[in-house]
Design an enzyme around this catalytic site. Structure first.
Site, PDB file in Angstrom:
ATOM      1  N   GLU A   2       0.813  -1.209   0.000  1.00 42.67           N
ATOM      2  CA  GLU A   2       0.000   0.000   0.000  1.00 42.67           C
ATOM      3  C   GLU A   2       0.853   1.270   0.000  1.00 42.67           C
ATOM      4  O   GLU A   2       0.542   2.240  -0.692  1.00 42.67           O
ATOM      5  CB  GLU A   2      -0.922  -0.005   1.233  1.00 42.67           C
ATOM      6  CG  GLU A   2      -1.756   1.256   1.419  1.00 42.67           C
ATOM      7  CD  GLU A   2      -2.908   1.344   0.437  1.00 42.67           C
ATOM      8  OE1 GLU A   2      -3.514   2.418   0.340  1.00 42.67           O
ATOM      9  OE2 GLU A   2      -3.193   0.341  -0.243  1.00 42.67           O
ATOM     10  N   ASP A   3       1.967   1.262   0.768  1.00 43.88           N
ATOM     11  CA  ASP A   3       2.701   2.503   1.035  1.00 43.88           C
ATOM     12  C   ASP A   3       4.106   2.552   0.453  1.00 43.88           C
ATOM     13  O   ASP A   3       4.802   3.556   0.643  1.00 43.88           O
ATOM     14  CB  ASP A   3       2.794   2.727   2.556  1.00 43.88           C
ATOM     15  CG  ASP A   3       1.419   2.916   3.183  1.00 43.88           C
ATOM     16  OD1 ASP A   3       0.521   3.429   2.495  1.00 43.88           O
ATOM     17  OD2 ASP A   3       1.243   2.537   4.359  1.00 43.88           O
TER      18      ASP A   3
END
Length: 704
Positions: free
Chosen positions: A120-121
């Site tokens: 996600e990051d």
């Protein structure tokens, strides 16, 4: 100052006698200090060692190499990223993993937890995760990534939460990581604006805490409750905190004294057991204070008795109830009948002469592990069946009962809003009852559930054919509210075309029942359910007033001989006597002799009124006419089935009436002509055998 330090929900230290209490798995201590140690903020000394130590405590033979490689990838990927609290971002996945390790999660879950934010990051892709750690870790990380994208705003709730469950349901470890993730975020919520804190706390309260309860993860649930309590109700939280601190400063400790007494009794009985004091968490203290008013020393905790075997639990219970004063109303056996979230324990309470009452929980060490960590404590869901633990049957944590049913609901729901509304109702239920089937099986239902809910819990969509129930041996309508311990026998029709009634929705409280009924109604519009006269339900036939069938003609009543002969004879319509009934005659107006069955209520009234009684007896003619009452549950095609059964037994229907239904029950009255009175018992048996008919009686009214 760290986010944890500014969090108002983090309780301060408690000193005094309470310091001797053994707390539940204390997740609060697994904060920044446990991760970073005394070193500077920009360094993570031996951080993964804390996870490895906690993991080895539950899994001594675990292979730590996947954890080491996952740590290297996560730390390098998140390097340079910072949290809003000012800490390195890597502290977050590390804290989440440490929480799960303390709860006993297996290696695959911990590996995925370290990597849960990388896709996600950071620039790490799912394919990279799969190549290095395998398809299982890839699947879990993908599920958690999808959960991170869920928008909990009101407009997005139904469909996104439904997708969230699809991602979660195939492997419950996805939700385990999500709950640990939310716990760490709640701990560090103090750095955010108050309005954002409140919004996140409300979602946690409404959705994630009930999910933790249903997955049995009490250690996460209780701390989340306290954190939410501090944010949404700061004044009540502070008052509760003062109560706990004041109690901790008391010179005496009644709960510790009762614990010593319990230990003494168990030693004398030669029962090996560990007796510990289990302090209540803040929300629990608040609830008890509201319920009981003034708090007493023993109200601030409960006694936990841990033993080795199931049988020892009942041995402890017997000793406590024999040697101490039990509060019988507090006894619950969740070992024989576990809760829906895998929880097992015996609950009881004992009282002292001074009025102090101590609640006691009795369970094995394995039960305690599952009670604290729920599905997380059950290990790798893909362990072969041959590796089942010796202390009992293992429940597959990828599909615990409640979550499995949840997936079925979301697949069956006609639309997202229906699913969401029924799910919210189910999550709001915090009490459960257990009802018993005639075969000895049990059904777990929410408090307030009805026979409709029991039918769908037992039969699924086949419950559309349910026509009634017996509760504790007595006939009951489907709207009957069930109580804990009831025995429920569900009466099922045999017609495959049976259909649910729209009014069932008024009595359905479980998602399984409501969604199944709504789905059927959505796929069968009212226009499609208009039945032909032959297939009409008794309610519809009664409303239209159709006679069924036309009266038979040319029939003659059976011969009755009267002394003296020559009098006009009439068979009483109130009891419709037929051979070989024992009969009595009375002279009424015009010299007519009316003939009654001996047990007819009118006989006593006529005798009391001074009517002349005459001798009557049956002649040689066997043909007879009789009126019968049939009691049934309403269902489609019932009248057609009933009249067909009567015709098969040789009965000609002279007249028929069907009363409007009352609480799903329908009363039919038939006057029939039989070629031989001896056929009457067989006719009544055939009518009772029609599905939905629960009683058939001879007419016997109070009017003569």
């Amino acid at each position: 100052m760290s986010a944890e330090a500014t969090n108002p929900a983090t309780p301060g230290p408690v000193t005094g006698p309470a310091a001797r209490w053994r707390a539940r798995i204390d997740l609060r201590r697994l904060g920044r200090a446990a991760l970073l140690g005394p070193a500077a903020r920009d360094r993570l000394p031996d951080a993964i060692g804390h996870v490895a130590e906690a993991h080895r405590a539950h899994h001594p033979d675990a292979d730590l190499e996947p954890l080491r490689r996952a740590w290297v990838l996560a730390e390098s990927s998140h390097r340079g990223q910072m949290r809003k609290s000012g800490e390195p971002y890597i502290t977050h996945p590390l804290a989440v993993t440490l929480i799960l390790a303390e709860l006993g999660a297996e290696t695959t879950t911990l590996t995925a937890s370290l990597l849960h934010d990388t896709v996600e990051d950071t620039d790490v892709t799912l394919d990279q995760v799969g190549e290095e750690f395998g398809a299982e870790v890839r699947y879990i990380v993908d599920g958690v990534t999808k959960l991170e994208k869920v928008d909990y705003g009101a407009a997005a709730e139904p469909e996104t939460f439904r997708k969230m469950l699809v991602a979660t349901g195939n492997d419950v470890r996805v939700m385990s990581i999500k709950l640990a993730d939310r716990l760490h975020n709640m701990r560090t919520l103090g750095v955010m604006r108050p309005e954002k804190q409140a919004r996140i706390a409300k979602v946690t309260r409404d959705v994630l805490i009930p999910l933790a309860e249903r997955l049995g993860v009490q250690a996460l649930k209780t701390e989340l409750e306290d954190l939410v309590f501090a944010i949404l109700h700061p004044e009540e939280y502070e008052h509760t905190r003062e109560l706990i601190v004041d109690n901790a400063s008391r010179a005496d400790d009644p709960l510790a004294e009762i614990a010593d007494e319990v230990r003494g009794h168990l030693r004398e009985a030669d029962i090996q057991a560990e007796v510990v004091i289990r302090p209540r968490h803040f929300v629990s203290v608040h609830r008890v204070a509201r319920k009981r008013g003034q708090m007493r020393g023993a109200d601030f905790g409960r006694l936990l008795v841990l033993v080795g075997e199931d049988a020892d639990c009942y041995g402890v219970l017997g000793e406590l109830h024999t040697c101490m004063t039990p509060v019988v109303s507090e006894f619950k056996d969740f070992i024989a009948v576990p809760k829906f979230n895998l929880y097992q324990s015996l609950h009881t309470a004992v009282a002292r002469e001074d009025g102090q009452v101590a609640e006691v929980l009795i369970r094995t060490h394995q039960m305690h592990k599952v009670a604290e960590a729920g599905v997380i404590a059950l290990g790798n869901p893909y362990t072969p069946v041959t590796d089942l633990p010796a202390d009992g049957e293992r429940v597959d944590p990828t599909r615990p009962g409640w979550l499995s049913r949840l997936l079925d609901w979301q697949e069956a729901a006609p639309d997202p809003d229906t699913f969401w509304s029924t799910l919210r109702e189910d999550l709001a239920q915090d009490r459960e009852i257990t009802v018993y089937r005639p075969d000895g099986g049990t059904l777990g239902l929410p408090e307030g559930a009805t026979c409709v809910d029991a039918a769908y819990a037992q039969y699924g969509e086949d419950a559309h054919a349910c026509i009634g129930a017996r509760v504790n041996g007595r006939l009951a309508t489907l709207s009957t509210v069930l109580k804990d311990g009831d025995t429920v026998q569900l009466l099922m029709g045999q017609d495959p075309a049976s259909e649910p009634s729209r009014e069932w929705l008024e009595h359905a409280h479980t998602p399984a029942a409501r969604i199944a009924i709504q789905r059927w109604l959505a796929t069968h519009p009212v226009a499609d359910r208009t039945e032909t006269p032959a297939d009409a339900s008794p309610a519809a036939e009664a409303a239209t007033g159709r006679p069924e069938p036309a009266p038979a003609l040319g029939v003659r009543p059976p011969d009755v001989l009267v002394d003296p002969p020559g009098a006009t004879v009439r068979l009483a319509g109130c009891c419709t006597p037929v051979p070989p009934d024992t009969i009595t005659g009375f002279v009424v107006r015009g010299g007519v002799v009316t003939v009654h069955r001996d047990q007819c209520p009118a006989v006593a009234r006529l005798r009391g009124g001074g009517r002349a009684e005459v001798d009557v007896r049956w002649g040689d003619t066997a043909e007879c006419r009789v009126t019968l009452h049939a009691e049934s549950f309403g269902r489609p095609h019932l009248l057609a089935d009933l009249t067909e059964a009567m015709a098969t037994e040789g009965a000609e229907i002279v007249s028929a009436t069907v009363e409007p239904p009352s609480q799903q029950r329908v009363r039919h009255t038939y006057t029939v002509q039989l070629p031989d009175a001896a056929l009457l018992p067989a006719l009544m048996r055939a009518m009772r055998n029609v599905p939905g008919v629960y009683d058939v009686t001879r007419a016997q009214t109070t009017g003569a």
